[in-house]
Design a protein around this motif. Structure first.
Motif, PDB file in Angstrom:
ATOM      1  N   ALA A   1      -1.210  -9.756   1.948  1.00  0.00           N
ATOM      2  CA  ALA A   1      -1.826  -8.441   1.721  1.00  0.00           C
ATOM      3  C   ALA A   1      -0.826  -7.323   2.021  1.00  0.00           C
ATOM      4  O   ALA A   1      -0.768  -6.314   1.304  1.00  0.00           O
ATOM      5  CB  ALA A   1      -3.065  -8.296   2.616  1.00  0.00           C
ATOM      6  N   PHE A   2      -0.013  -7.502   3.079  1.00  0.00           N
ATOM      7  CA  PHE A   2       1.014  -6.508   3.400  1.00  0.00           C
ATOM      8  C   PHE A   2       2.022  -6.376   2.255  1.00  0.00           C
ATOM      9  O   PHE A   2       2.397  -5.261   1.859  1.00  0.00           O
ATOM     10  CB  PHE A   2       1.729  -6.916   4.693  1.00  0.00           C
ATOM     11  CG  PHE A   2       2.945  -6.089   5.010  1.00  0.00           C
ATOM     12  CD1 PHE A   2       2.833  -4.844   5.607  1.00  0.00           C
ATOM     13  CD2 PHE A   2       4.211  -6.552   4.690  1.00  0.00           C
ATOM     14  CE1 PHE A   2       3.958  -4.078   5.889  1.00  0.00           C
ATOM     15  CE2 PHE A   2       5.344  -5.795   4.967  1.00  0.00           C
ATOM     16  CZ  PHE A   2       5.212  -4.560   5.562  1.00  0.00           C
ATOM     17  N   LEU A   3       2.459  -7.512   1.723  1.00  0.00           N
ATOM     18  CA  LEU A   3       3.439  -7.474   0.625  1.00  0.00           C
ATOM     19  C   LEU A   3       2.847  -6.784  -0.605  1.00  0.00           C
ATOM     20  O   LEU A   3       3.529  -6.012  -1.285  1.00  0.00           O
ATOM     21  CB  LEU A   3       3.890  -8.900   0.281  1.00  0.00           C
ATOM     22  CG  LEU A   3       4.708  -9.624   1.363  1.00  0.00           C
ATOM     23  CD1 LEU A   3       4.979 -11.068   0.952  1.00  0.00           C
ATOM     24  CD2 LEU A   3       6.020  -8.901   1.621  1.00  0.00           C
ATOM     25  N   LYS A   4       1.591  -7.042  -0.879  1.00  0.00           N
ATOM     26  CA  LYS A   4       0.946  -6.390  -2.035  1.00  0.00           C
ATOM     27  C   LYS A   4       0.855  -4.882  -1.829  1.00  0.00           C
ATOM     28  O   LYS A   4       1.058  -4.110  -2.774  1.00  0.00           O
ATOM     29  CB  LYS A   4      -0.452  -6.975  -2.263  1.00  0.00           C
ATOM     30  CG  LYS A   4      -0.440  -8.401  -2.824  1.00  0.00           C
ATOM     31  CD  LYS A   4      -1.860  -8.905  -3.051  1.00  0.00           C
ATOM     32  CE  LYS A   4      -1.846 -10.303  -3.664  1.00  0.00           C
ATOM     33  NZ  LYS A   4      -3.217 -10.836  -3.862  1.00  0.00           N
ATOM     34  N   ARG A   5       0.565  -4.465  -0.578  1.00  0.00           N
ATOM     35  CA  ARG A   5       0.494  -3.018  -0.317  1.00  0.00           C
ATOM     36  C   ARG A   5       1.854  -2.354  -0.508  1.00  0.00           C
ATOM     37  O   ARG A   5       1.941  -1.160  -0.789  1.00  0.00           O
ATOM     38  CB  ARG A   5      -0.007  -2.762   1.112  1.00  0.00           C
ATOM     39  CG  ARG A   5      -1.467  -3.040   1.325  1.00  0.00           C
ATOM     40  CD  ARG A   5      -1.962  -2.384   2.607  1.00  0.00           C
ATOM     41  NE  ARG A   5      -1.264  -2.885   3.782  1.00  0.00           N
ATOM     42  CZ  ARG A   5      -1.627  -3.961   4.467  1.00  0.00           C
ATOM     43  NH1 ARG A   5      -2.696  -4.648   4.094  1.00  0.00           N
ATOM     44  NH2 ARG A   5      -0.941  -4.339   5.523  1.00  0.00           N
ATOM     45  N   GLN A   6       2.922  -3.126  -0.353  1.00  0.00           N
ATOM     46  CA  GLN A   6       4.287  -2.584  -0.530  1.00  0.00           C
ATOM     47  C   GLN A   6       4.742  -2.637  -1.987  1.00  0.00           C
ATOM     48  O   GLN A   6       5.918  -2.364  -2.274  1.00  0.00           O
ATOM     49  CB  GLN A   6       5.273  -3.367   0.341  1.00  0.00           C
ATOM     50  CG  GLN A   6       4.945  -3.351   1.812  1.00  0.00           C
ATOM     51  CD  GLN A   6       4.851  -1.950   2.398  1.00  0.00           C
ATOM     52  OE1 GLN A   6       5.681  -1.091   2.080  1.00  0.00           O
ATOM     53  NE2 GLN A   6       3.824  -1.691   3.211  1.00  0.00           N
ATOM     54  N   GLY A   7       3.828  -3.010  -2.876  1.00  0.00           N
ATOM     55  CA  GLY A   7       4.171  -3.001  -4.296  1.00  0.00           C
ATOM     56  C   GLY A   7       4.709  -4.311  -4.827  1.00  0.00           C
ATOM     57  O   GLY A   7       5.200  -4.356  -5.966  1.00  0.00           O
ATOM     58  N   VAL A   8       4.625  -5.372  -4.027  1.00  0.00           N
ATOM     59  CA  VAL A   8       5.115  -6.683  -4.493  1.00  0.00           C
ATOM     60  C   VAL A   8       4.081  -7.313  -5.406  1.00  0.00           C
ATOM     61  O   VAL A   8       2.881  -7.300  -5.115  1.00  0.00           O
ATOM     62  CB  VAL A   8       5.403  -7.607  -3.287  1.00  0.00           C
ATOM     63  CG1 VAL A   8       5.806  -8.998  -3.774  1.00  0.00           C
ATOM     64  CG2 VAL A   8       6.482  -7.002  -2.410  1.00  0.00           C
ATOM     65  N   GLU A   9       4.541  -7.852  -6.505  1.00  0.00           N
ATOM     66  CA  GLU A   9       3.671  -8.547  -7.448  1.00  0.00           C
ATOM     67  C   GLU A   9       3.717 -10.040  -7.107  1.00  0.00           C
ATOM     68  O   GLU A   9       4.716 -10.713  -7.378  1.00  0.00           O
ATOM     69  CB  GLU A   9       4.136  -8.315  -8.885  1.00  0.00           C
ATOM     70  CG  GLU A   9       3.236  -8.930  -9.929  1.00  0.00           C
ATOM     71  CD  GLU A   9       3.732  -8.632 -11.335  1.00  0.00           C
ATOM     72  OE1 GLU A   9       3.290  -9.300 -12.275  1.00  0.00           O
ATOM     73  OE2 GLU A   9       4.584  -7.721 -11.477  1.00  0.00           O
ATOM     74  N   VAL A  10       2.645 -10.531  -6.496  1.00  0.00           N
ATOM     75  CA  VAL A  10       2.612 -11.924  -6.053  1.00  0.00           C
ATOM     76  C   VAL A  10       2.269 -12.816  -7.232  1.00  0.00           C
ATOM     77  O   VAL A  10       1.269 -12.593  -7.926  1.00  0.00           O
ATOM     78  CB  VAL A  10       1.585 -12.100  -4.913  1.00  0.00           C
ATOM     79  CG1 VAL A  10       1.492 -13.574  -4.504  1.00  0.00           C
ATOM     80  CG2 VAL A  10       1.974 -11.240  -3.712  1.00  0.00           C
ATOM     81  N   LEU A  11       3.096 -13.834  -7.454  1.00  0.00           N
ATOM     82  CA  LEU A  11       2.906 -14.760  -8.568  1.00  0.00           C
ATOM     83  C   LEU A  11       2.536 -16.139  -8.046  1.00  0.00           C
ATOM     84  O   LEU A  11       2.771 -16.462  -6.872  1.00  0.00           O
ATOM     85  CB  LEU A  11       4.201 -14.862  -9.395  1.00  0.00           C
ATOM     86  CG  LEU A  11       4.784 -13.546  -9.922  1.00  0.00           C
ATOM     87  CD1 LEU A  11       6.084 -13.832 -10.666  1.00  0.00           C
ATOM     88  CD2 LEU A  11       3.791 -12.840 -10.831  1.00  0.00           C
ATOM     89  N   ALA A  12       1.989 -16.925  -8.950  1.00  0.00           N
ATOM     90  CA  ALA A  12       1.674 -18.315  -8.594  1.00  0.00           C
ATOM     91  C   ALA A  12       2.969 -19.089  -8.377  1.00  0.00           C
ATOM     92  O   ALA A  12       3.960 -18.877  -9.075  1.00  0.00           O
ATOM     93  CB  ALA A  12       0.842 -18.958  -9.697  1.00  0.00           C
TER      94      ALA A  12
END
Length: 391
Positions: free
Chosen positions: A71-82
């Motif tokens: 969740a922290f990485l997503k808040r920093q604009g990271v696009e999480v992939l499979a």
């Protein structure tokens, strides 16, 4: 001396009529360096900017073990992939720059207060992955510091007590010195250009004329042979100098283009710097033209001279490559070594540093002295009878 200038003007006119030699001397040699540098830097800069502004695409193995971190990485604009089935192979195949792997023991370590380990899968030999790797490491470091501080607050401890040493870096570099890191290849290209400029003229006026059997009638005239050699050497020297001027102007134009397209790079190639570079490199033109005349006099034909002089072009690369591979602190003895002294002084000029007068005078004097000695050797070679008959 009138005969010398007559020979020099004749050779210059003949070379100006040879479009192939003229193109090689004034276009290929002086422009290849600025062109390569401009295209390389602008392309790399544009790719880096596009990559830095785009969201970081990050495949994560084991998302379910660290929801807070994800969740922290997503808040920093990271696009999480499979995650790919084989993360290592995906990185080796350059499908992804980095893959983050969260092991099964992460939740247990997290709850027990131990350092919870994660694994960054990357290939450091892939230069294009460096930016993504640095961005991920910075984000993980930030998350670790925030979480560690919160844990200390919850225990009633000031988080700053964990910082035994606080480091503050004072950067003394200037925009000029930072640009010099990029323009460190400038001495290498400038010196090589001088050696390219008069190469074909030196070959044609000695080995070429001997092959065409037009040198013998010239040498049996009443004009002293050293004056004939001096005329040919003067013509070669003029083209070396002309090539140097074209190269410096091309680098000045290249610097303008790069500074307008690449951030944080402002090359210091002002008219004062260009004139200083011209002054210290000018004696190298005499060294190059004298060496080329000597080798052309030794050679039995045009092709043999061309082969030898092609290897001679590697000589000016040596100091530049040496300084790039093994950077040395400037020492005064370097100012007495031709080619090395020019490389050191040009680097200092680009950095915006002040050049000591003794350094500049030593550089110019030693190079001019070597050039004159080589010219004397060339004159002695022209005085030998086998210059004409040894073909």
């Amino acid at each position: 001396m009138r005969a010398m200038w007559t020979v020099a003007l004749k050779e210059i006119k003949d070379n100006l009529r040879d479009r192939r030699a003229l193109t090689s001397s004034l276009l290929f040699g002086p422009l290849i360096g600025p062109l390569v540098m401009t295209l390389m830097l602008t392309t790399i800069s544009q790719q880096a900017q596009e990559k830095a502004q785009a969201p970081l695409q990050l495949p994560i193995v084991g998302v379910e073990y660290a929801q807070n971190l994800v969740a922290f990485l997503k808040r920093q604009g990271v696009e999480v992939l499979a995650a790919p089935p084989n993360p290592e192979q995906a990185v080796r195949n350059k499908k992804y720059d980095v893959v983050l792997r969260i092991p099964e023991k992460y939740p247990q370590q997290w709850r027990s207060g131990e350092p919870a380990s994660v694994e960054i899968i990357t290939d450091r030999s892939q230069q294009q992955a460096q930016l993504s790797r640095n961005r991920l490491q910075a984000l993980l470091s930030s998350y670790s510091q925030q979480t560690g501080s919160l844990r200390l607050y919850l225990r009633g401890i000031d988080p700053t007590i964990a910082q035994a040493v606080r480091t503050r870096e004072m950067d003394l570099s200037t925009p000029d010195s930072q640009s010099a890191l990029v323009f460190g290849v400038l001495p290498f290209f400038v010196l090589m250009t001088v050696f390219i400029g008069g190469m074909y003229l030196a070959i044609d006026t000695t080995a070429g004329e001997r092959e065409r059997q037009s040198l013998e009638p010239l040498l049996i005239t009443a004009v002293p042979r050293w004056q004939i050699m001096a005329g040919k050497l003067t013509a070669t020297f003029c083209f070396c100098v002309l090539t140097l001027v074209v190269a410096l102007l091309a680098f000045a134009l290249s610097a303008q283009i790069i500074s307008s397209n690449v951030d944080n790079i402002q090359p210091n190639l002002s008219p004062r710097v260009l004139l200083s570079c011209f002054a210290v490199v000018l004696p190298v033109a005499l060294i190059a033209s004298s060496l080329q005349t000597i080798i052309a006099a030794f050679s039995k034909g045009f092709r043999e001279a061309q082969t030898y002089l092609s290897f001679l072009q590697l000589v000016p690369m040596v100091p530049g490559i040496w300084l790039m591979v093994s950077p040395l602190k400037e020492q005064f003895w370097m100012s007495w070594v031709p080619l090395l002294s020019q490389s050191v002084i040009i680097n200092q000029l680009i950095k915006g540093e002040t050049i000591e007068l003794t350094w500049a005078l030593s550089c110019i004097a030693s190079s001019a002295l070597l050039g004159l000695l080589l010219a004397v050797v060339a004159a002695r070679l022209y005085s030998r009878p086998n210059l004409v008959f040894n073909s």
